[in-house]
Design an enzyme around this catalytic site. Structure first.
Site, PDB file in Angstrom:
ATOM      1  N   ARG A  30      -8.905  -3.918  11.296  1.00 20.82           N
ATOM      2  CA  ARG A  30      -7.530  -4.025  10.806  1.00 20.82           C
ATOM      3  C   ARG A  30      -6.608  -4.501  11.921  1.00 20.82           C
ATOM      4  O   ARG A  30      -5.736  -5.343  11.703  1.00 20.82           O
ATOM      5  CB  ARG A  30      -7.061  -2.685  10.250  1.00 20.82           C
ATOM      6  CG  ARG A  30      -5.730  -2.774   9.514  1.00 20.82           C
ATOM      7  CD  ARG A  30      -5.351  -1.477   8.809  1.00 20.82           C
ATOM      8  NE  ARG A  30      -6.286  -1.173   7.735  1.00 20.82           N
ATOM      9  CZ  ARG A  30      -7.208  -0.198   7.793  1.00 20.82           C
ATOM     10  NH1 ARG A  30      -7.313   0.575   8.848  1.00 20.82           N
ATOM     11  NH2 ARG A  30      -8.014  -0.008   6.771  1.00 20.82           N
ATOM     12  N   THR A  88       0.848  -1.189   0.000  1.00 20.88           N
ATOM     13  CA  THR A  88       0.000   0.000   0.000  1.00 20.88           C
ATOM     14  C   THR A  88       0.882   1.238   0.000  1.00 20.88           C
ATOM     15  O   THR A  88       2.050   1.172   0.393  1.00 20.88           O
ATOM     16  CB  THR A  88      -0.939   0.045   1.227  1.00 20.88           C
ATOM     17  OG1 THR A  88      -1.871   1.123   1.063  1.00 20.88           O
ATOM     18  CG2 THR A  88      -0.162   0.265   2.510  1.00 20.88           C
ATOM     19  N   ASP A 148      -7.332  -5.418   2.208  1.00 21.78           N
ATOM     20  CA  ASP A 148      -8.448  -4.655   1.662  1.00 21.78           C
ATOM     21  C   ASP A 148      -9.511  -4.614   2.741  1.00 21.78           C
ATOM     22  O   ASP A 148      -9.755  -5.616   3.428  1.00 21.78           O
ATOM     23  CB  ASP A 148      -8.989  -5.275   0.375  1.00 21.78           C
ATOM     24  CG  ASP A 148      -9.769  -4.253  -0.457  1.00 21.78           C
ATOM     25  OD1 ASP A 148      -9.494  -3.039  -0.340  1.00 21.78           O
ATOM     26  OD2 ASP A 148     -10.658  -4.655  -1.221  1.00 21.78           O
ATOM     27  N   PHE A 169      -9.150   8.162   9.870  1.00 18.89           N
ATOM     28  CA  PHE A 169      -9.297   8.478   8.451  1.00 18.89           C
ATOM     29  C   PHE A 169     -10.502   7.729   7.896  1.00 18.89           C
ATOM     30  O   PHE A 169     -11.095   6.894   8.572  1.00 18.89           O
ATOM     31  CB  PHE A 169      -8.018   8.125   7.676  1.00 18.89           C
ATOM     32  CG  PHE A 169      -7.663   6.658   7.707  1.00 18.89           C
ATOM     33  CD1 PHE A 169      -7.986   5.827   6.658  1.00 18.89           C
ATOM     34  CD2 PHE A 169      -6.986   6.112   8.798  1.00 18.89           C
ATOM     35  CE1 PHE A 169      -7.655   4.473   6.678  1.00 18.89           C
ATOM     36  CE2 PHE A 169      -6.643   4.764   8.831  1.00 18.89           C
ATOM     37  CZ  PHE A 169      -6.978   3.946   7.766  1.00 18.89           C
ATOM     38  N   ASP A 185     -13.939   6.680   9.790  1.00 16.60           N
ATOM     39  CA  ASP A 185     -13.777   6.732  11.253  1.00 16.60           C
ATOM     40  C   ASP A 185     -14.698   7.739  11.947  1.00 16.60           C
ATOM     41  O   ASP A 185     -15.188   7.460  13.038  1.00 16.60           O
ATOM     42  CB  ASP A 185     -12.321   7.007  11.619  1.00 16.60           C
ATOM     43  CG  ASP A 185     -11.409   5.808  11.387  1.00 16.60           C
ATOM     44  OD1 ASP A 185     -11.918   4.730  11.011  1.00 16.60           O
ATOM     45  OD2 ASP A 185     -10.190   5.941  11.587  1.00 16.60           O
TER      46      ASP A 185
END
EC number: 3.6.1.66
Length: 193
Positions: A178, A7, A68, A148, A151
């Site tokens: 995550r 990423t 993802d 971000f 959120d």
């Protein structure tokens, strides 16, 4: 152990670097010279994670992992799902994405949602998949300035009523989708060390 995270998203890099710590020689795509746009054309989150990891392994010859993530909102038929990043358009505006969700829900009471993350690790040509899920619901208005993406509108069920954007990075990682997927990745790597 050298490991590439497929990423260039600085927010994701910061979150995962904090969790991985110093045990790994952690590299971003930029550090290995991968500047091309990596395709994400799978209809599933797991498929996109695999596609990105496979691209890095096949084209840059590094062991790597990719992730993802999707937000699934029940009252919106599972949207945005795999289209999470560009739900409101190709410019990938977090503000526009959040507004589209809030507008879509309107005054509905059913605001149940969940974040799902899939991590695909390619290590010595073997593929491994790890999933993390965080249940919660969508707030009636954005709140908070940290984090971000979605959120500011996502309130995790295991929290104290705050959105992810109102939490510190450490608080969020402890219960996030995550964070959970990365914890599984770390456990797997530790068992192989």
């Amino acid at each position: 152990m050298a490991l590439v995270f497929a990423t260039n998203n600085p927010n994701k890099i910061a979150e995962i670097q904090t969790q991985l710590g110093d045990a790994y020689d952690f590299k971003s795509l930029k550090k290995i010279g991968c500047t091309e746009e990596i395709p994400e054309t799978s209809p599933t989150l797991a498929g996109n994670a695999r596609q990105k990891a496979r691209h890095v392994k096949d084209n840059h010859r590094h062991d790597c992992f990719s992730e993802d993530t999707g937000l699934v909102v029940d009252a919106l038929g599972g949207a945005p799902g795999v289209d999470t990043a560009h739900y409101a358009g190709p410019e990938r505006s977090a503000e526009a994405n959040n507004k589209k969700i809030l507008d879509g829900l309107g005054t509905r009471d059913d605001r149940a949602a969940r974040f799902k993350t899939f991590i695909c690790l390619i290590l010595d040509e073997e593929e491994h998949l790890f999933e993390g899920v965080c249940e919660g619901h969508i707030a009636v208005a954005p709140s908070g300035t940290d984090g971000f993406g979605y959120d500011p509108i996502f309130i995790p069920a295991e929290g104290d009523g705050r959105t992810f954007a109102e939490m510190s990075r450490e608080e969020k990682q402890g219960i996030s989708h995550r964070g959970r997927a990365v914890a599984k990745l770390i456990n797997f790597l530790s068992a192989r060390a």
